[in-house]
Write a protein that holds these residues in place. Structure first.
Motif, short mmCIF file in Angstrom:
data_model
loop_
_atom_site.label_atom_id
_atom_site.label_comp_id
_atom_site.label_asym_id
_atom_site.label_seq_id
_atom_site.Cartn_x
_atom_site.Cartn_y
_atom_site.Cartn_z
N ASN A 90 0.83 -1.21 0.00
CA ASN A 90 0.00 0.00 0.00
C ASN A 90 0.86 1.25 0.00
OD1 ASN A 90 -2.33 -1.57 0.05
ND2 ASN A 90 -2.39 -1.62 2.31
N THR A 91 1.92 1.20 0.81
CA THR A 91 2.82 2.36 0.87
C THR A 91 3.48 2.60 -0.48
OG1 THR A 91 3.26 1.86 3.19
CG2 THR A 91 4.75 3.38 2.10
N ASN A 94 0.86 4.11 -2.71
CA ASN A 94 0.67 5.52 -2.36
C ASN A 94 1.88 6.35 -2.77
OD1 ASN A 94 -1.83 4.98 -1.21
ND2 ASN A 94 -0.97 4.59 0.81
N SER A 95 3.05 5.73 -2.62
CA SER A 95 4.26 6.44 -3.02
C SER A 95 4.26 6.73 -4.51
CB SER A 95 5.49 5.61 -2.63
OG SER A 95 6.68 6.23 -3.06
#
Length: 355
Positions: A90-91, A94-95
């Protein structure tokens, strides 16, 4: 041989009476003793092995317990790792989104910076031009010089208009004349055209000593005084000449040009129309869409009274145009001499120079 047997019997007597006493011969004793010693050694060895096995078993159990604990910890760590993998996924997503957004913002910022650079360059040029303009205005041919020239022009206009006033003086005469052009100022106040001046009750206006009579232009009959008609035509000629001179001094092109001829002057209208406030009836020939200018007489002798009244109305419109040009207000559509007097008074006032 017997004492040895006794010993054996005495040793056997120490055992429980329940046990069966075994009588051994001396020859068998050593063999039995050796067998017992070997059994004891084997037993001790077995005990040692048992102890070693117990220790190994305990160690194995401890290792299994530790292995089980490690397995549980590994499971927990796997779960945490999976969770962290999910969080990292997820990170990472999102990144990527943030990276794209940052890239777009960087592009937008670059465009803004370029626009700011262009605007800054334009602003610098505008500032330089403004400084040059300020220097020009502050110079010999600048704003001060322009104001001085404007003041000189207005002084010159005042002087020439003062000559017009000397040539055609508009004065107030005593005595009430209800048929004169200047009506009661109560009607002016009701119509909202009052300019704050003192009402001219019990008096009338004249131009060069002549009254401007309105009645012959609206109600012509067989008994109309010819001299009165001539005096009104002469007064209108004076007004037309004064208006023409003042318009030329102010450099204002009149909306309705004048053709001067003394008491036989005319006023031109390029688009004749009906004015309900000044005319009641007009012929169909005046309503035509002819683009050629139509001349209307500023006198009544031998002319239609409707055309003459319309000419007076147009003359007052020229006066209203001049009043609006210098920032004054008209006194109304039927006050020709009053409007001319207001025009002369405003131009000759000291405030006119500084406006």
């Amino acid at each position: 041989m017997e004492p040895k047997k006794a010993v054996v019997s005495s040793e056997g007597g120490k055992r429980s009476h329940d046990e069966k006493v075994k009588v051994l011969q001396w020859e068998d004793y050593e063999q039995e003793l050796a067998r017992l010693c070997s059994l004891t050694a084997a037993l001790n060895e077995a005990k040692q092995k048992k102890q070693l096995l117990d220790e190994k078993l305990q160690s194995t159990l401890r290792l299994e317990a530790e292995s089980l604990n490690c397995s549980n910890e590994l499971d927990e760590m796997r779960e945490k790792l999976e969770h962290r993998k999910l969080v990292m996924g997820n990170t990472s997503m999102n990144s990527k989104v943030l990276k794209e957004k940052v890239k777009k913002e960087e592009d937008q910022l670059s465009n803004d910076i370029r626009s700011l650079l262009v605007a800054g360059t334009a602003l610098s040029l505008a500032k330089k031009r403004l400084q040059d303009a300020n220097r020009s205005l502050a110079g010999e041919m600048g704003c001060g010089h322009l104001k001085s020239l404007q003041r000189f022009v207005r002084l010159r206009q005042q002087f020439m208009v003062s000559q017009v006033q000397l040539l055609y003086p508009v004065k107030v005469t005593t005595g009430h004349a209800p048929e004169q052009e200047l009506e009661s100022f109560t009607s002016i106040i009701k119509s909202g055209n009052y300019t704050g001046q003192k009402p001219l009750d019990q008096g009338s206006l004249t131009i060069a000593g002549l009254h401007l009579t309105v009645i012959p232009f609206t109600k012509k009959s067989f008994f109309t005084d010819k001299k009165e008609v001539q005096r009104s035509a002469t007064a209108l000629g004076y007004v037309a000449h004064a208006v023409s001179l003042i318009a030329s001094y102010l450099q204002v092109p009149l909306r309705y040009p004048l053709r001067l001829g003394g008491s036989r002057s005319y006023i031109c209208d390029y688009a004749p129309s009906i004015e309900p406030s000044s005319l009641d009836v007009i012929s169909d020939s005046l309503v035509s869409t002819n683009l050629k200018p139509v001349e209307f007489p500023l006198f009544l002798e031998g002319q239609d009274s409707t055309r003459a009244a319309y000419a007076v109305f147009l003359l007052n419109k020229d006066l209203e145009q001049l009043l609006n040009y210098i920032g004054a207000r008209s006194l109304g559509p039927r006050h020709v001499l009053a409007n001319l007097r207001e025009l002369l008074r405003t131009i000759l006032a000291p405030e006119y120079i500084d406006t």
